[in-house]
Structure formats: C-alpha cells, structure tokens
Design a protein around this motif. Structure first.
Motif, PDB file in Angstrom:
ATOM      1  N   ASP A 179     -21.379  -7.176  -6.428  1.00  0.00           N
ATOM      2  CA  ASP A 179     -22.632  -6.777  -7.080  1.00  0.00           C
ATOM      3  C   ASP A 179     -22.468  -6.609  -8.589  1.00  0.00           C
ATOM      4  OD1 ASP A 179     -25.365  -6.212  -6.821  1.00  0.00           O
ATOM      5  OD2 ASP A 179     -24.994  -4.062  -6.914  1.00  0.00           O
ATOM      6  N   GLY A 180     -21.259  -6.895  -9.100  1.00  0.00           N
ATOM      7  CA  GLY A 180     -21.038  -6.774 -10.533  1.00  0.00           C
ATOM      8  C   GLY A 180     -20.842  -5.350 -11.012  1.00  0.00           C
ATOM      9  N   ARG A 181     -20.581  -4.410 -10.112  1.00  0.00           N
ATOM     10  CA  ARG A 181     -20.351  -3.011 -10.502  1.00  0.00           C
ATOM     11  C   ARG A 181     -18.838  -2.794 -10.648  1.00  0.00           C
ATOM     12  NH1 ARG A 181     -24.982   0.136  -9.463  1.00  0.00           N
ATOM     13  NH2 ARG A 181     -26.611  -0.995  -8.339  1.00  0.00           N
ATOM     14  N   TYR A 182     -18.304  -3.304 -11.745  1.00  0.00           N
ATOM     15  CA  TYR A 182     -16.858  -3.329 -11.909  1.00  0.00           C
ATOM     16  C   TYR A 182     -16.271  -1.956 -12.180  1.00  0.00           C
ATOM     17  CZ  TYR A 182     -17.890  -8.287 -12.222  1.00  0.00           C
ATOM     18  OH  TYR A 182     -18.339  -9.549 -11.963  1.00  0.00           O
ATOM     19  N   GLN A 183     -17.023  -1.070 -12.829  1.00  0.00           N
ATOM     20  CA  GLN A 183     -16.514   0.279 -13.045  1.00  0.00           C
ATOM     21  C   GLN A 183     -16.298   0.979 -11.711  1.00  0.00           C
ATOM     22  OE1 GLN A 183     -15.523   1.556 -15.793  1.00  0.00           O
ATOM     23  NE2 GLN A 183     -16.801   1.029 -17.547  1.00  0.00           N
ATOM     24  N   ARG A 184     -17.270   0.857 -10.824  1.00  0.00           N
ATOM     25  CA  ARG A 184     -17.144   1.489  -9.502  1.00  0.00           C
ATOM     26  C   ARG A 184     -16.020   0.847  -8.702  1.00  0.00           C
ATOM     27  NH1 ARG A 184     -22.453   1.866  -5.987  1.00  0.00           N
ATOM     28  NH2 ARG A 184     -22.865   3.491  -7.554  1.00  0.00           N
ATOM     29  N   ALA A 185     -15.909  -0.481  -8.792  1.00  0.00           N
ATOM     30  CA  ALA A 185     -14.838  -1.160  -8.061  1.00  0.00           C
ATOM     31  C   ALA A 185     -13.473  -0.719  -8.564  1.00  0.00           C
ATOM     32  CB  ALA A 185     -14.999  -2.676  -8.215  1.00  0.00           C
ATOM     33  N   ARG A 186     -13.326  -0.594  -9.876  1.00  0.00           N
ATOM     34  CA  ARG A 186     -12.042  -0.169 -10.432  1.00  0.00           C
ATOM     35  C   ARG A 186     -11.723   1.267 -10.037  1.00  0.00           C
ATOM     36  NH1 ARG A 186     -11.267  -0.704 -16.828  1.00  0.00           N
ATOM     37  NH2 ARG A 186     -12.896   0.900 -16.769  1.00  0.00           N
ATOM     38  N   ASP A 187     -12.729   2.135 -10.057  1.00  0.00           N
ATOM     39  CA  ASP A 187     -12.509   3.526  -9.647  1.00  0.00           C
ATOM     40  C   ASP A 187     -12.123   3.608  -8.172  1.00  0.00           C
ATOM     41  OD1 ASP A 187     -13.161   4.270 -12.205  1.00  0.00           O
ATOM     42  OD2 ASP A 187     -15.212   4.881 -11.711  1.00  0.00           O
ATOM     43  N   THR A 188     -12.749   2.771  -7.338  1.00  0.00           N
ATOM     44  CA  THR A 188     -12.441   2.782  -5.901  1.00  0.00           C
ATOM     45  C   THR A 188     -11.035   2.271  -5.646  1.00  0.00           C
ATOM     46  OG1 THR A 188     -14.785   2.390  -5.429  1.00  0.00           O
ATOM     47  CG2 THR A 188     -13.233   2.031  -3.639  1.00  0.00           C
ATOM     48  N   LEU A 189     -10.612   1.245  -6.415  1.00  0.00           N
ATOM     49  CA  LEU A 189      -9.249   0.739  -6.271  1.00  0.00           C
ATOM     50  C   LEU A 189      -8.235   1.828  -6.624  1.00  0.00           C
ATOM     51  CD1 LEU A 189      -7.475  -1.801  -5.740  1.00  0.00           C
ATOM     52  CD2 LEU A 189      -7.528  -2.185  -8.210  1.00  0.00           C
ATOM     53  N   LYS A 190      -8.501   2.565  -7.671  1.00  0.00           N
ATOM     54  CA  LYS A 190      -7.602   3.657  -8.053  1.00  0.00           C
ATOM     55  C   LYS A 190      -7.569   4.739  -6.972  1.00  0.00           C
ATOM     56  CE  LYS A 190      -6.601   6.841 -11.888  1.00  0.00           C
ATOM     57  NZ  LYS A 190      -6.395   7.999 -11.027  1.00  0.00           N
ATOM     58  N   LEU A 191      -8.733   5.011  -6.372  1.00  0.00           N
ATOM     59  CA  LEU A 191      -8.784   6.008  -5.302  1.00  0.00           C
ATOM     60  C   LEU A 191      -7.965   5.560  -4.101  1.00  0.00           C
ATOM     61  CD1 LEU A 191     -10.015   8.673  -4.284  1.00  0.00           C
ATOM     62  CD2 LEU A 191     -11.978   7.352  -3.452  1.00  0.00           C
ATOM     63  N   LEU A 192      -8.033   4.278  -3.760  1.00  0.00           N
ATOM     64  CA  LEU A 192      -7.204   3.757  -2.663  1.00  0.00           C
ATOM     65  C   LEU A 192      -5.727   3.955  -2.962  1.00  0.00           C
ATOM     66  CD1 LEU A 192      -9.072   0.416  -1.808  1.00  0.00           C
ATOM     67  CD2 LEU A 192      -8.728   2.324  -0.236  1.00  0.00           C
ATOM     68  N   ALA A 193      -5.333   3.624  -4.194  1.00  0.00           N
ATOM     69  CA  ALA A 193      -3.921   3.729  -4.557  1.00  0.00           C
ATOM     70  C   ALA A 193      -3.450   5.184  -4.547  1.00  0.00           C
ATOM     71  CB  ALA A 193      -3.697   3.108  -5.927  1.00  0.00           C
ATOM     72  N   ASP A 194      -4.340   6.110  -4.889  1.00  0.00           N
ATOM     73  CA  ASP A 194      -3.952   7.527  -4.992  1.00  0.00           C
ATOM     74  C   ASP A 194      -3.997   8.262  -3.663  1.00  0.00           C
ATOM     75  OD1 ASP A 194      -3.652   7.129  -7.694  1.00  0.00           O
ATOM     76  OD2 ASP A 194      -5.579   8.016  -8.253  1.00  0.00           O
ATOM     77  N   THR A 195      -4.533   7.617  -2.615  1.00  0.00           N
ATOM     78  CA  THR A 195      -4.692   8.316  -1.333  1.00  0.00           C
ATOM     79  C   THR A 195      -3.869   7.686  -0.217  1.00  0.00           C
ATOM     80  OG1 THR A 195      -6.707   7.021  -0.925  1.00  0.00           O
ATOM     81  CG2 THR A 195      -6.975   9.213  -1.885  1.00  0.00           C
ATOM     82  N   GLY A 196      -2.757   7.044  -0.588  1.00  0.00           N
ATOM     83  CA  GLY A 196      -1.821   6.584   0.419  1.00  0.00           C
ATOM     84  C   GLY A 196      -2.044   5.182   0.938  1.00  0.00           C
ATOM     85  N   TYR A 197      -2.967   4.416   0.370  1.00  0.00           N
ATOM     86  CA  TYR A 197      -3.153   3.022   0.798  1.00  0.00           C
ATOM     87  C   TYR A 197      -1.884   2.242   0.445  1.00  0.00           C
ATOM     88  CZ  TYR A 197      -6.233  -0.908   2.013  1.00  0.00           C
ATOM     89  OH  TYR A 197      -6.844  -1.975   2.637  1.00  0.00           O
ATOM     90  N   PRO A 198      -1.355   1.418   1.349  1.00  0.00           N
ATOM     91  CA  PRO A 198      -0.079   0.731   1.100  1.00  0.00           C
ATOM     92  C   PRO A 198      -0.097  -0.055  -0.216  1.00  0.00           C
ATOM     93  CG  PRO A 198      -0.773   0.427   3.369  1.00  0.00           C
ATOM     94  CD  PRO A 198      -1.918   1.094   2.672  1.00  0.00           C
ATOM     95  N   GLU A 199       1.017  -0.043  -0.912  1.00  0.00           N
ATOM     96  CA  GLU A 199       1.098  -0.689  -2.225  1.00  0.00           C
ATOM     97  C   GLU A 199       0.795  -2.181  -2.141  1.00  0.00           C
ATOM     98  OE1 GLU A 199       4.314  -1.368  -5.882  1.00  0.00           O
ATOM     99  OE2 GLU A 199       4.773  -0.006  -4.206  1.00  0.00           O
ATOM    100  N   SER A 200       1.341  -2.843  -1.108  1.00  0.00           N
ATOM    101  CA  SER A 200       1.077  -4.276  -0.964  1.00  0.00           C
ATOM    102  C   SER A 200      -0.403  -4.539  -0.686  1.00  0.00           C
ATOM    103  CB  SER A 200       1.924  -4.865   0.162  1.00  0.00           C
ATOM    104  OG  SER A 200       1.591  -4.271   1.416  1.00  0.00           O
TER     105      SER A 200
END
Length: 424
Positions: free
Chosen positions: A32-53
């Motif tokens: 949907d072109g909401r890159y700020q939200r997508a980037r924030d969600t990616l960071k949230l995944l990384a910070d909450t134990g989502y596997p690095e790979s």
C-alpha cells in the motif's frame, strides 16, 4: 532428513499467531506504499524474537516490492531460503496482453483518439519487456480572437487532421543493490516509431529513459528524459517536437502524511520553452475509509505564446485536495478533486498590441467599441479525476479513468479504458 532443533525453533517462532499478524501487516503496508509503517513493523519483528534469517527474508521481500517488477536478489539469500522467494515470484513471470483506448479534448480545439494493444513478459526476474502497437486520429480546429470596430470576434485560424500508426518497445530493469543496505534501482527505456498521414507525412521516433530509486525507504525519486512530437495536430503538421527533462519526488514524512512534487522542463523545437511545477502535501483523515485531504500549489510558464498548445504566462494556482482511495477484494477506486484559484499574467506583447490598437481606434473614432484592456484576475480552478480498477476473473483485469481540468484560459477532458489478460 529430520529437522534440527534450530529449524524447529525457527518454524515455531515464524508461525506464532502474533508474528504472523505482524508479517501480514508488514506485507500489506509495503504493497500500500506505507513504508514508514512497514519499516516500523520490521523492526518490531526483529525486536520480539522473530528469527534473524526470517527478518532478512522479510527485508528482501520489502525491497523486492519497491520496484514494480518484484526483482528477487536470491543470490544474497541463504541457500535454504532461496526457494521460498522463488516460488512467490514465479507468478510474476506471467506474460500479459492488454488493449487500451484513450481520448483527449481541450479548449484549444484538440480532439485526439488512440487505440493500442501491448504484450509484456518477464524473461528474467530483473527484466520486463513490452511491445506496443496502435493507431490514432488527431484533429485541431484552431480559433483566434480578433479585435476591431465590430468588437471582439473569433476567426478560424486553421483546421488540421492527421492519422497516426505507431509501434515500439519498452524495457525495464531493476539493478541489484551491492548490499542489503541499498535499495533497488529501476531503469526504463522506451522507443516508439510514429508514422503520420493525412495533413502530414511526418515520422517521429519517441524515445524516453527513466531512473527511479528509493533514496531511503520512504523517499522515492524519479528522473526522466523524453523526446517526442507535441501532441496536437497542428504541431505534427509544423513538425514541432520537444525534449523533456523532469524530476518527481514522493516522500512519506510519517505514517499518514505524504508529500509529492514534480518539475518539468520542455525545450520545444519552435524556439519556445515551457516549465511546469507542482507540489502537494496530503494527510490521511480516515484510514479505514481511505480519505485524504491536503494542499496544492503549482505553476506553468511559457516563454512565447502559441495557438496549438497551452502556453500561459507566469500562471500559478493553489487549492485544496480531497482524495478517496479504497481497495476491495475484486476492485479498487482512486478518486480526487482539486478546487482552488488560479491566475496568469498578461504577456507584455499583448499589452503593447492593445495600446497600439487603442491609438488606432482613437484616431478612427471607434474607441467605444474597443473593449477593456487585457487583464488577468484570480479565477476558480477545478480538477476531478476518478479511476476504477477491477478483476473480471483470475486472468482478466480492467480499468477506467476519467479526468476533467478547468483552469483560466484552458480546459481539458480525458478518458481511458483498458483490459489486461494474464495467460496463467
């Protein structure tokens, strides 16, 4: 063989309902072109134990969607994860064929119609090829205003009719970034041969090249060069072409706040030049309803006046924009309206011509019929545009777009419609 403990842990963490919901949010925001939200969600995944790979895979997926071709940088992925991306992108290799009809009418008596067919395919993940062929009719019945003892009257300045056949090729490429810290670059090159008949036997090669890139994830910049004939029948008869340089920018300042800007410079072969510039800032009022509101400023300026295409003098405008964008399972709508005020200035040569005519009228004693001196005031402007995109079935898509523009000294009506068939 049996899964290792590390693989089991990765699968469990990837399929946790909360993480699946976050991944879906990331994908929907990117598309949907909401890159700020997508980037924030990616960071949230990384910070909450989502596997690095898996975070790396999600990051590649985001970057693949930054360009329309969905380029996949599989060589930089771990071997055991490459097939996951390849399976997803295999559908993007689907060849398509489309048919399109467009028409344009303007207040400078343009009446242009075109019909075309095109086919496209992706022989490689980083390349798209497209072939186009079409036909069209351009006509123009020019009028001019003449002042005299009988007042102001409109006279025919010329009637022009040309037929056009054209065919061409377009190639788009996505350049693989040297590392994950860079975003893909999109390159597009186009060549189209126009053959005219009727009042002109002109042949013109339309050429265009465009570079698009995300400087950072929420900021997109496009640079374009183009050479073509001016799109009016008289311009074809007089063999008037242009060279265009333009720059466009799109920035998501924060989630729900966008900025768009464009600057275009036309170097025209009849020793004229025209500049266009617009800037627009939009804020989302209602996310679920797809309602946006914002402000708009713009301007157009041409060095010399011409009858066959719009050449305002120091024209500027401002206004309020209201937009509605909604996606449904089998259709999408994008409609917006711009209302405001616009004004151009009187060209110095028009003022000088009026003064000379006023002297003549005084000498010949018909000054009372001359009329007022030319002047420009702030006047209302209105632009309406609507686009409807729909899926007739899994293989057939369509779209309809209409646009109406009313500004001082110029009006334009546009309509286009098309169908696209996917072979599988």
């Amino acid at each position: 063989g049996a899964w290792t403990g590390e693989e089991v842990a990765r699968i469990v963490l990837e399929n946790h309902p909360l993480q699946l919901a976050r991944l879906l949010r990331l994908q929907a925001s990117t598309l949907d072109g909401r890159y700020q939200r997508a980037r924030d969600t990616l960071k949230l995944l990384a910070d909450t134990g989502y596997p690095e790979s898996s975070v790396t895979l999600a990051k590649f997926w985001m970057k693949d969607r930054l360009v329309p071709m969905g380029t996949t940088i599989v060589s930089k992925l771990p071997i055991d994860r490459q097939q996951e991306v390849l399976r997803f992108n295999q559908a993007m290799l689907t060849p398509t064929v489309e048919a399109r009809y467009t028409t344009q009418r303007t207040s400078i008596e343009d009446d242009n119609h075109e019909t075309s067919v095109a086919g496209s395919l992706k022989p490689l993940h980083f390349m798209r090829l497209k072939a186009t062929a079409g036909t069209g009719e351009w006509s123009q019945d020019l009028k001019k205003e003449v002042r005299g003892p009988e007042g102001v009257r409109r006279e025919t300045a010329g009637v022009y009719d040309v037929d056009m056949d054209y065919a061409g090729l377009e190639a788009s490429f996505a350049l693989v970034p040297p590392s994950l810290g860079w975003n893909p670059l999109e390159l597009r090159a186009e060549w189209l041969r126009r053959e005219f008949s009727g009042d002109s036997d002109l042949s013109v090669d339309r050429t265009a090249a465009e570079l698009g890139l995300h400087i950072v994830l929420p900021v997109y910049l496009a640079l374009k060069m183009e050479h073509d004939v001016m799109p009016s029948a008289r311009s074809v008869v007089e063999e008037t072409t242009y060279d265009l340089l333009s720059a466009s920018a799109y920035a998501e300042i924060r989630n729900g706040w966008l900025f768009q800007g464009n600057y275009s410079d036309y170097d025209i072969s009849d020793d004229n030049r025209r500049w266009n510039a617009t800037a627009r800032s939009m804020v989302e009022l209602w996310e679920d309803g797809g309602v946006w509101i914002g402000g708009h400023i713009g301007g157009v300026d041409a060095e010399e006046a011409r009858d066959e295409y719009w050449t305002p003098y120091q024209y500027r405008e401002y206004g309020l924009v209201l937009q509605w964008r909604r996606r449904f399972p089998n259709m999408a709508f994008d409609c917006w309206a711009l209302a405001g005020r616009g004004r151009g200035d009187v060209r110095p040569e028009d003022t000088a011509a009026y003064e000379a005519l006023r002297v003549q009228a005084a000498r010949q004693r018909w000054l009372d019929k001359l009329g007022d001196a030319p002047e420009e005031d702030w006047e209302p402007i209105l632009t309406l545009q609507g686009q409807w995109m729909f899926n007739l079935n899994k293989l057939l898509d369509g779209w309809i777009q209409v646009r109406r523009t009313d500004v001082p000294s110029y009006e334009e009506r546009n309509f286009s419609a098309g169908l696209q068939y996917k072979f599988f």
